[in-house]
Scaffold this motif. Structure first.
Motif, short mmCIF file in Angstrom:
data_model
loop_
_atom_site.label_atom_id
_atom_site.label_comp_id
_atom_site.label_asym_id
_atom_site.label_seq_id
_atom_site.Cartn_x
_atom_site.Cartn_y
_atom_site.Cartn_z
N THR A 43 0.90 -0.94 -0.22
CA THR A 43 0.00 -0.12 0.36
C THR A 43 0.88 1.02 -0.05
O THR A 43 0.71 2.34 -0.76
N THR A 44 1.93 1.40 0.49
CA THR A 44 2.78 2.76 0.81
C THR A 44 3.47 2.87 -0.45
O THR A 44 3.23 3.58 -1.26
N LEU A 45 3.75 1.54 -0.96
CA LEU A 45 4.40 1.75 -2.69
C LEU A 45 3.68 2.28 -3.20
O LEU A 45 4.01 3.08 -4.45
N ALA A 46 2.32 1.57 -3.37
CA ALA A 46 1.64 2.09 -4.47
C ALA A 46 1.11 3.47 -4.51
O ALA A 46 0.41 4.49 -4.97
N ILE A 47 0.57 3.40 -2.99
CA ILE A 47 0.06 5.36 -3.02
C ILE A 47 1.92 6.39 -3.03
O ILE A 47 1.29 7.18 -3.86
N LEU A 48 2.89 5.88 -3.07
CA LEU A 48 3.97 5.98 -3.79
C LEU A 48 4.33 6.45 -4.92
O LEU A 48 4.08 7.86 -5.29
N ALA A 49 3.79 5.62 -5.58
CA ALA A 49 4.01 5.91 -7.08
C ALA A 49 2.71 6.54 -7.87
O ALA A 49 2.98 7.19 -8.77
N LEU A 50 1.92 6.59 -7.14
CA LEU A 50 0.65 7.32 -7.47
C LEU A 50 0.73 9.15 -7.39
O LEU A 50 0.46 9.22 -8.00
N SER A 51 1.72 9.63 -6.07
CA SER A 51 1.85 10.69 -5.81
C SER A 51 3.08 11.02 -6.38
O SER A 51 3.06 12.26 -7.42
N PHE A 52 3.93 10.28 -7.58
CA PHE A 52 4.76 10.59 -8.53
C PHE A 52 3.93 10.90 -9.98
O PHE A 52 4.58 11.77 -10.45
N TYR A 56 4.83 13.94 -11.80
CA TYR A 56 5.50 14.25 -12.64
C TYR A 56 4.41 13.83 -14.16
O TYR A 56 4.64 14.24 -14.88
N GLY A 57 3.45 13.30 -13.99
CA GLY A 57 2.88 12.68 -15.00
C GLY A 57 1.43 13.77 -15.15
O GLY A 57 1.47 13.46 -16.27
N CYS A 58 1.10 14.50 -14.39
CA CYS A 58 0.06 15.21 -14.65
C CYS A 58 0.29 16.49 -14.69
O CYS A 58 -0.14 17.58 -15.08
N GLY A 59 1.33 17.19 -15.16
CA GLY A 59 2.00 18.09 -15.01
C GLY A 59 1.92 18.95 -13.85
O GLY A 59 2.31 20.10 -13.81
N CYS A 60 1.79 18.13 -12.54
CA CYS A 60 1.52 19.79 -11.01
C CYS A 60 3.01 19.64 -10.61
O CYS A 60 3.32 18.73 -9.96
N ARG A 61 3.88 20.81 -11.48
CA ARG A 61 5.28 20.93 -11.17
C ARG A 61 5.08 22.14 -11.01
O ARG A 61 6.43 22.52 -10.60
N LYS A 62 4.52 22.14 -9.42
CA LYS A 62 4.96 22.97 -8.51
C LYS A 62 5.70 23.10 -6.92
O LYS A 62 6.07 21.73 -7.12
N ARG A 63 7.01 23.73 -7.29
CA ARG A 63 7.82 23.77 -5.91
C ARG A 63 7.77 22.74 -4.81
O ARG A 63 8.25 22.07 -4.11
N SER A 64 6.63 23.48 -4.12
CA SER A 64 6.10 22.20 -3.08
C SER A 64 5.99 21.17 -2.93
O SER A 64 6.26 20.51 -2.44
N SER A 65 5.20 20.43 -4.20
CA SER A 65 4.29 19.37 -4.28
C SER A 65 5.97 18.60 -4.39
O SER A 65 5.83 17.25 -4.22
N ILE A 66 6.96 19.22 -5.30
CA ILE A 66 8.11 18.52 -5.84
C ILE A 66 8.68 17.85 -4.51
O ILE A 66 9.30 16.98 -3.33
N ILE A 67 8.74 19.11 -4.26
CA ILE A 67 9.99 18.75 -2.79
C ILE A 67 9.20 18.00 -1.58
O ILE A 67 9.94 17.33 -0.90
N PHE A 68 8.01 18.13 -1.06
CA PHE A 68 7.29 17.01 0.05
C PHE A 68 7.41 15.97 -0.18
O PHE A 68 7.41 14.95 -0.34
#
Length: 94
Positions: A43-52, A56-68
């Motif tokens: 579950t942890t790895l699936a949620i982390l993959a979904l977050s990536f 990166y996949g949907c184009g949400c390149r906000k700096r705070s999102s990438i850092i978090f």
């Protein structure tokens, strides 16, 4: 990050909770995490993959999102590495 903490809860949880007087919670967390460790890890790895994907996949390149996202990845990796070392998952490498 919650699932990563629960995954490492069987080993790390009692070390953190017993000194502050929460021995009952430490025991419960330990039993729960040990029983469901595989499910929590996946579950942890699936949620982390979904977050990536969302960052990166949907184009949400906000700096705070990438850092978090990368801070979360480091935290999850550390918790999973601690669990793997404590449970001796790498015993076949010797």
């Amino acid at each position: 990050m919650l699932t990563a903490f629960l995954t490492a809860g069987c080993c790390l949880g009692p070390l953190l909770l017993i000194p502050i007087g929460l021995t009952g919670l430490a025991g419960t967390l330990s039993i729960f995490a040990t029983k469901h460790q595989g499910l929590l890890t996946m579950t942890t790895l699936a949620i982390l993959a979904l977050s990536f994907y969302f960052v990166y996949g949907c184009g949400c390149r906000k700096r705070s999102s990438i850092i978090f996202l990368w801070l979360s990845t480091l935290f999850v990796s550390g918790m999973l590495a601690y669990t793997a070392i404590a449970k001796d998952w790498f015993r076949f490498i010797h």
